[in-house]
Structure formats: structure tokens, C-alpha cells
Design an enzyme around this catalytic site. Structure first.
Site, short mmCIF file in Angstrom:
data_model
loop_
_atom_site.label_atom_id
_atom_site.label_comp_id
_atom_site.label_asym_id
_atom_site.label_seq_id
_atom_site.Cartn_x
_atom_site.Cartn_y
_atom_site.Cartn_z
N SER C 63 11.39 -35.31 1.03
CA SER C 63 12.07 -34.21 1.74
C SER C 63 11.12 -33.26 2.48
O SER C 63 11.57 -32.44 3.27
CB SER C 63 12.89 -33.37 0.76
OG SER C 63 13.93 -34.14 0.23
N LYS C 66 11.46 -33.09 6.10
CA LYS C 66 12.56 -32.38 6.76
C LYS C 66 12.09 -31.15 7.53
O LYS C 66 12.73 -30.72 8.48
CB LYS C 66 13.62 -31.99 5.71
CG LYS C 66 14.30 -33.21 5.10
CD LYS C 66 15.16 -32.87 3.89
CE LYS C 66 15.77 -34.15 3.31
NZ LYS C 66 16.53 -33.89 2.07
N TYR C 188 16.66 -41.37 9.08
CA TYR C 188 16.53 -40.47 7.92
C TYR C 188 15.72 -41.12 6.80
O TYR C 188 14.78 -40.53 6.25
CB TYR C 188 17.93 -40.10 7.43
CG TYR C 188 17.99 -39.16 6.26
CD1 TYR C 188 17.85 -37.79 6.44
CD2 TYR C 188 18.18 -39.64 4.97
CE1 TYR C 188 17.91 -36.93 5.36
CE2 TYR C 188 18.25 -38.78 3.89
CZ TYR C 188 18.11 -37.42 4.08
OH TYR C 188 18.17 -36.57 3.01
N TYR C 240 15.41 -26.42 -3.10
CA TYR C 240 16.72 -26.74 -3.65
C TYR C 240 17.32 -25.51 -4.31
O TYR C 240 17.28 -24.43 -3.74
CB TYR C 240 16.62 -27.93 -4.63
CG TYR C 240 15.89 -29.11 -4.05
CD1 TYR C 240 16.27 -29.65 -2.82
CD2 TYR C 240 14.80 -29.67 -4.70
CE1 TYR C 240 15.60 -30.74 -2.29
CE2 TYR C 240 14.14 -30.75 -4.17
CZ TYR C 240 14.54 -31.28 -2.96
OH TYR C 240 13.88 -32.34 -2.44
N VAL C 258 10.92 -35.08 -3.75
CA VAL C 258 11.04 -35.71 -5.07
C VAL C 258 9.89 -36.66 -5.38
O VAL C 258 9.78 -37.15 -6.51
CB VAL C 258 12.37 -36.49 -5.25
CG1 VAL C 258 13.55 -35.55 -5.33
CG2 VAL C 258 12.56 -37.53 -4.18
#
Lengths: 304, 304, 304, 304
Positions: C63, C66, C188, C240, C258
Site C-alpha cells: 500500500s 498508493k 492496482y 488505516y 502489509v
């Protein structure tokens, strides 16, 4: 119909299966009850009583009382009552406050705690001496003086009242609460702390099997239409978040309480009360529900 | 840095744009406030004050007080405090009770109502005369006697207290409330009903721009580490469900109140208070936020 | 500033404490990673690199990518982008679909899965060869060819794609998705399957510590204002449902993955990447977060 | 019983009241239907048909088909089926995905979209040619070839399939989906796009009023116990988030569709289908529900 034979058969089978659950523990009076007690009483439309096991022992009726307070209030407020409380199953635990927020202070139905508080509030608006009048009303429809409020249970409920008090204030914030909160909670805890036996409970529910007419009070308690509607609400909302399961397995309108009791009716046939203290994780009596399931199988009676 | 020139420029631009919102209406005292009032006060780390518009008029600081009660409580309870309240943004309206249910009685942060009630409860456990001591504390860090509790506002808040009372009982049902609910609510409404001017508010927040040391009290109010942490919580949680937007547009730690005030700090540079009563639909002052956005653009100051 | 000394100290302390978590297990490639790996790389604004431990080993950035896809998209769509995705912390797990329903198809922020899918969709609208261009972009800002897509990781992600596919269709049902779902998911999963070392990751984030200018690409990647805003979003949404906790304990804008990596920046000072595979129950690397906490304590650097 | 007289009376009264709603608009084929159409067909247990208005015109049965696919699947999977889908009312809109997340991929009941997808998936596991076999089954229990799949409706549904596709992928992410998603959706949209008249629909539901035996197929379709249970699920879950209201006002097990149809049964008496395209805000036909309410009042028939 040999009701006595059937309920004895059911009683034996349930005792043999001996499915277990857990006694309610949030107040000491319920936690200390003998978990092995089990009774069934059935009352037919001629007023004949059939019983087995501990069917004459009083127990804490708890939320079952909510059907009877709704009965007292319903004819006095219909249809305005239904702008204050809905008749939809909740899909949530009985004491949830979240749903009340999403639905802007209108409880989903009169049997979850928030809805029952609204009903008790409405009752306090129409009766001068509500606690006593609830007792008198139940005594009348049961055909004898049978209701006792257990002071230790009531006092314990009041000592664990924070969540219900929060619900009441939350309802008031949405202007869905008219009377002083303490007064309404006192009445609420009083009727939840009432004790009755299976036989008296079955008698008191008899009018709901009989289109609103009570054999024991010898008068129409509700119109036929109102009696049907209370049955409809019991069927869709009577077992907390397990109403669908009960309709599926048993198929009778009914109401459970955390004391382990269940009162139910087979319209135009009979009313019935079952009691066994151990509960499943949804808060309904394991043996009481199993007994009703076996009973409707054996009788081939269900609504459907 | 010509702070006076910059805030005057900002003031003019905001007045010209003249973006409008709606004054809070849940109590009459806030509903009847003159919506055209607008003031800015900035205090640098030498204690110099810059002001424009209605920066010397007292207004209802409301939730801004929650930063100061947290400041009083924080060193007395750290780190145990954080088992009673989290430091996460809520993603929900400030007075939501649903989230409190999902998270089992632990409020998401000390600035939503449920969390602020926990902080006030903790404060009542450590201070003998909490309302007076809050006033004294704020007077000390503002460098003069400036705090007045508006009795009409406090009384109105108490007359609209159902939702906060529900939150308090709900917290108590999760054993996250130690003192008598009425007492804590009285303190809570007292500090929400405090009135201060922009200039006094900016002074009282000065220690948060100054690693915990107050120029006005001439002492360390919080350790550097604690001061930073309050800034972090203001940044992530200071604007209800609009904290991310404020961080994105303004980039300063701050706290808003429904009276239309915002107090914020640029660490190691200045503290600032802005006031204009009209709110956007998230409950934050339209002009105050716009002023801070323009200010950080002009100064090229932001955390980031 | 002796950055090398400080990160070595931090490294030693974290290794001694040896706090443990659990390696991500939803795909075998992450589950089988050596859990004892741990590295730190810091890059200052002169482009000097400081490193300790496994800081040169590539790992799955997941992530963290992103932030970089948002960087590519942001200037091409601002401000229209923000009608498709918000900048508010979510208060929910990163892959929740419920919140997306409540908020009618507008993801809370660009870093939860739903929001990142919108960003990747937007990217697919502006780039002809998006996967390759993402790699090229990262190589450029890291100053060397360093990005490799792990085909086994990508393939595993695609074999566990049901939930992200559900999110994509759900976004499409709200008309918040423009390109073919399979194409966007392919891009993605490609960028989530990229591998980089701490040192290259720290270099690639350097422009966010430097008002948008990359020393390694030798050009302005984002305007100062845009760079600040990405930092603001990282601070409020980068971890998160633990963003508040990270802001509270560490106080730096950052983003976790992660795979156990965290990239963060201290504006106007440095960028940093830390990696250790074991995660806490919120999905953030235990040792990486602890290392950053110790580092900001030792340096007395934080935003606040 | 003069069923013909009663339904004509009901028809007249409903037409005079002329309560209005809104035709479904999510696909053009439903949006363009003549909103004034209205028909009632009742079939008694001797197979006699009574009809009034547009009771012979085919219309889009939509979700009513879900009762019939459940009927096909139920005996093949009972009781394992109930580990994949519950029998509880949902308390949420029919196409909600949030609840599916909270309940970890087990739909609340077989009539909300997520549950119906699970049923269609189960059907695809047991039937080689599911779409054709559903048509054949309905033709058999209606006693004649009456089912036509409207290709324009099916094609439109497929063009608005994002939300159902999201539900299917979400179910798959919880391992509650066995067959290829495209295949199952094709079958699902086929049965939702079926057209039948009130009279054929009433005939096809006749076995549910008759303890599982179909007069038209001349065989037992379900055991008595299974037939009852489907009735129970219809009563508690057949009207989306208005099931309690329907039970309260009408008191019959039934199922509605967004085409404006409702099929219902009075066990041991009759089956009935009503159709009128305009819907209330919960998605149920205004006139169809009103007709059933008047009918049960006039007949003094209800479950209760």
C-alpha cells in the site's frame, strides 16, 4: 386432542435430549436460579389447563410482560402509537442503541428495550397508578391474583439500569418520551420483575388465541383486529434477533424473557407457556424453544 | 514577520468573499447571536498580540474548552487515561452514540462528546472544585482573569441535556464513568458555557505552540512530549468529522466549537483564535476556517 | 545532525525490545518472508543516505505505492479528484465495504482500498501504459532503476481478488469508476506487488519532505501546496484505523504497507523508510512503528 | 366463500382510493410500464380460479421468482443450506452490502439480493441447465406453459449489474459462492426477468397453501414441513424492510417484486397474486398491499 399426552411426551423428549445453555447472569437473582427447572402449561379455548413439570412454580417473566403492557396501551393510542414505535424486526440485539440513532429515535418495534420503554411511557400517560394497574390487569386476564413483583429482582434491575436509562434519555432527546424518566423506569422495572407460573402466564395469554376475548376475565380485552396485530408483532419481533428462526422452526407467535420463559399462542386453538432458565446466546430459553418446536411437529399445528 | 498585516489582509478577503453558513440553533443563546461578528487574534512566542475585527469580544467557546480540560487531566493520568479513551478520528458526528456501542464504551477520542465526558469525569476524580479550578487554570494560562461562565447558556445546555445524559449513562453501563452523572454534567456544561475573547483564547493556547511552556503563566503547563501529543490529537480529531479536510486545507492543529470559534497553533511560531458564528453543515465556522486557510497560504506555514 | 548514529541506536533498541507481531498471511509470498528482517534508511535534503540493517533488501511495498500513484494523479485532476474521493480518516478497516455504502460510493480517503482503486482508475484515464509508467515514475524519483514487480505476488493478489473486485463493482454501481474493472485491477495489483528497498523508498519519498522538489529526479514533482496536502492526508489517513495513534506516538506523515514497510517524512528535514515484516492487529509493522517513535523522541522532531 | 365477489369489491375500493406510488425506474423496461394496470387472481384449494382486472396480463415477476428457486433448492440441501444463508429479517434495504460485511458473508435471508444469489448459486450446483429447468419447474406447478423470459428486461438487468456483481464477489471473498459468477448472474437475471400473469402466479404458489402438494402438477412439490418453513420465511422476510408492516396489516406469508407484483398464500385456503406497478418507498406495490389488506379484513382471514 390429547394435549396432556402431547405435552408430557414433549417434556420427556426435551429432558432426555437435555440441551444446555447458560442462565442469565446480569443480576444475581437470575444467576442463582436452579437451572434444571422446566415446566409446560397449555390452556385451550374451553379454559382447560394441561400442565407438566414445574408448571405451577412462579418465575421471573421479564420481557414477556411487554406483550401485556402493549395490550393495555394499544387500544388507547391506536393508530397514533405507531408514529412513536415501528413494527419491524430489528436485526440487532435487544438493547442496541445504535439502531435507535440511525432511525432517529423511533424504536424498531415495541419488544426491543427502547420500544418497550416507549410503551411504558405511553402507559404512564394514561394510567394514574401504572404499576398497580398492570398487576391488576394481569390478575384479571389470568383469572386470579397471581402476580407478585419480586423486590430483590426489581432492586437489582435498578442497580443495573445504566443502559436502559441511556435509552430513555436518548428517546427523550428525540422527543419520544413524555413522562419523568425515573417514574417510567420504575414502572418498567416493576413489570419486568413480575413473577408468574406457566399456568397463569398461559391463561393470561389466552385472549390472544381467542380473537381478543378472555375466558378468564370474561370480557373482550382487545378487538379481534388488535389481537391479531399483537400476534403478528410477536411472530416477527418476539424473539429478539432470533424471530425468523423461531418462526421457521416453531411457527407460532410468542414472546420470550431472559428468565427463561416463553409464552405463545396457536390462534383459535390454545395458549401455552414454557419455562426453563438456561438460555442460548441470543437470550432465548434453549429447552422452551425446543419444547415448542417438538409440540408443533407433534400437533401438526403451526400458523403456516 | 508582519503578522498584523497578514491577519488584516485575511480579514478583508474573508469579509469580501462573505461565505455564509448557519448559526447554531439548538439553544436560544447561540441562535440569537449576531451572525456578522468576526475576529482574529494571533499571539507569537514573544507574547505579542495581533488582532483584527471583533477579537476582543467574548463569545461562547463551547468545545474549544475540551482541549483545556484534557490539558488539566493528561499529566495526572497518562498513560492510564488511554485505556478509557482512544486517539483515533471518529468518522462520525460528534454526538454519535452508535460508535460508542460498536467500540464497547471506549470513545474514539477526547474531543467527541462521549470522550469529553470521560475527560470531565476523570477531572472530577482529581479536582475538588472542578468548575472553579478550570476557570482558574484558564485564567492563569491566559495571563488574566478572563473566563466567565454564561449562566443562560449553561442553563440552556442543561435543558437540552438528554443526549449527553444518554452518553453518560451509556458510558457508565460500560463502567467507563466513575463520578455521579449529574455532577460531571454540571462541570461539563460549565466549561462549555465559558466565554472568552479571541485574544484571551489565543493566549491560553500559546503553550501548545511553545512545547508546553506558557509565557503568560510563566511555567511549564505540559511536558514537551505531552504538548506535542495534544497537538497531534487536535490535528487528527479537532474538527469533528471534518478533521481530514481541515488538515488538508489548513494544516494546523486546532479545535473548533459550535459558538463559531476556532483555536489553533503553528508549533514554534504562534497560537491563533478566530471567531465567526455561522457554521457549515459539519458544525465548523465557515469564516474561521476560511481565514485560517488563507493565513497559512499567505504565511506559507503549515505543519507539512 | 548525526542521523547515522541515531538510526543505529534506534535499530539496536528495537532489536533488543524485540516486540513481535504476525506476518501477513493472506498470500503465501508474504507469509513465507523471513520475519526477522529489519532495516532503516534515512535520506536528508542534501540527498545523503543513512542506513542500517536490511535497508538495501527489496521487499513488497504494497500500500505504500498508493502515495505514489496519488502523486501521479493529483496534479492532473485537482480539484475535481476530490468529488470522487474524500480526505477524511475512515474509522474502519482498510477494506471495509460498509462505509462505502453509507457514503454512497465516495471512499473516505485515497489510501483505503476503495479510495486507492478510484485513484488507480483515474490514473488509467490519463496514462496509456499505466503499469509501466508507474514503474518509470518511481524509478525517476528514486534516482535509479529500482522497481521490480514480483510476478508471484501479483499473481497471488489476483487469486485473492474477490474483495477488491467487489469494491470495484460497488464503486461502478455508484458511477465512480470509469475504466474496465479488469484493467484497473491489473494495474492496482501491479503496483501493490512492486518491490523496493528501504533506501530506494526513502529516496522516492524525498520530494514530500522537500516541498515537492525531488533531488533525485532533479525536478518539481508536485507544487509545494500539493506536496503539503499529500503529507496532510498521510498524517490523517496513512495508517488505516491507527492513524491517530501514529500521529500521537510518532507525529510524522507516513504510509504503511502489509509487507511491513513504512515510508514517512519530516518536512524540511528528511524522508525515511523502515521495514520489518511482523504486523500488529491493525496491519501495521510493529518494529517499524516502534523505530519511528524512538527516532522522533531522540531527534525531538515531530510535526508538533 | 364468494371469493369472486370479495376480490371484485376489493378491486373497486382500491381503484376508488387510488393511492399512488412510483414505478421502478432503474431499468427502462420497468419505467415505461403502464402504471394504471391492476389485477387480482385467487386460486382456491379445489383449483378454482377467481380473477378481476388485468389478472391475465403477464408482468415482470422479479423477486417473486426467489420463492420458486428456493423451493427447487431447499429439499436438495436442507439442512446444510442454512449454514450459507440465515432466516432472519434483515432490518436493511434489500441490496445492502454493509450487513453482509458485519455478518461475515452469510446473508440474513434467502430473499434479500445477497441471499438470493446464494440460492441461485446452490441451484447452479445441482441443475445442469438451470435457467431452462426453472422455467420448466414453474410451468409444471402453474399447470401450463406460461413462463417467458423478457430478453429486454434481462439485458437491462445485466447492464445494471454492478451492485449484484459486487455482492457476488463479496460472497466469494467469504467462500460462500461456488460457481462462476457470470454463470450464476446469468441464471439470476433470467429468473428475475420472467413474466407471468397473476393467474399463473397464483397457481404456481398454490402448493404453499396446500401443505406442499400442487394441484396443477399433481404431485408433492415440498414436504409439509418444508412448505411451512417457506411460508414462515415469506412472513418474516418477504417484503424487504417492510415485512413487519405487512405481517401487521395483512398477516399472510407473501413475496413482492419491484415489477409491482405480490404473491401470497392463506394456508389451507387459497393462494393469491396481485399486481399494480406503482411502488412505495420501500419498493412494495402500493395497490397490491392495500388490496391484500382489504381482502384479509373482508374475509376475516389472517394467520393470526
Amino acid at each position: 386432542m390429547d394435549y396432556q399426552g402431547v405435552i408430557e411426551e414433549v417434556y420427556q423428549e426435551v429432558q432426555q435430549e437435555n440441551q444446555r445453555g447458560k442462565v442469565a447472569t446480569y443480576i444475581p437473582e437470575l444467576a442463582s436460579v436452579n437451572p434444571d427447572q422446566f415446566g409446560i402449561a397449555l390452556v385451550d379455548l374451553q379454559g382447560r389447563v394441561y400442565g407438566v413439570g414445574d408448571y405451577q412454580l412462579p418465575f421471573s417473566i421479564q420481557s414477556i410482560s411487554k406483550v401485556l403492557t402493549l395490550t393495555m396501551v394499544f387500544p388507547k393510542f391506536d393508530p397514533q402509537l405507531w408514529s412513536r414505535v415501528n413494527v419491524e424486526p430489528s436485526g440487532n440485539p435487544f438493547n442496541s442503541i445504535a439502531q435507535l440513532e440511525y432511525e432517529k429515535g423511533i424504536p424498531r418495534n415495541p419488544f426491543i428495550n427502547a420500544g418497550a420503554l416507549v410503551i411504558t411511557d405511553a402507559l404512564c400517560s394514561k394510567f394514574d397508578n401504572p404499576t398497580q394497574q398492570i398487576s391488576e390487569f394481569i390478575n384479571e386476564i389470568a383469572g386470579k391474583n397471581c402476580v407478585a413483583i419480586n423486590p430483590a429482582v426489581k432492586s437489582s434491575e435498578q442497580n443495573h439500569a445504566e443502559r436502559n436509562t441511556a435509552l430513555a434519555y436518548f428517546l427523550k432527546s428525540y422527543k419520544n418520551f413524555d413522562n419523568p424518566i425515573n417514574q417510567v423506569l420504575d414502572v418498567y422495572f416493576s413489570h419486568c420483575a413480575m413473577e408468574m407460573s406457566c399456568v397463569d402466564l398461559a391463561k393470561s395469554f389466552s385472549f390472544l388465541a381467542n380473537d381478543g376475548y378472555s375466558l378468564f376475565a370474561q370480557r373482550e380485552i382487545l378487538s379481534e383486529s388488535h389481537a391479531r396485530r399483537i400476534n403478528a408483532i410477536m411472530l416477527t419481533c418476539g424473539f429478539y434477533d432470533e424471530a425468523g428462526e423461531f418462526a421457521y422452526r416453531v411457527g407460532l407467535p410468542g414472546k420470550s424473557g431472559v428468565g427463561g420463559g416463553v409464552a405463545a399462542v396457536m390462534p383459535h386453538k390454545f395458549s401455552i407457556a414454557v419455562w426453563s432458565p438456561e438460555l442460548n446466546e441470543k437470550g432465548n430459553s434453549v429447552k422452551s424453544i425446543r419444547a415448542l418446536e417438538l409440540l408443533t411437529d407433534k400437533l401438526s399445528f403451526s400458523l403456516f
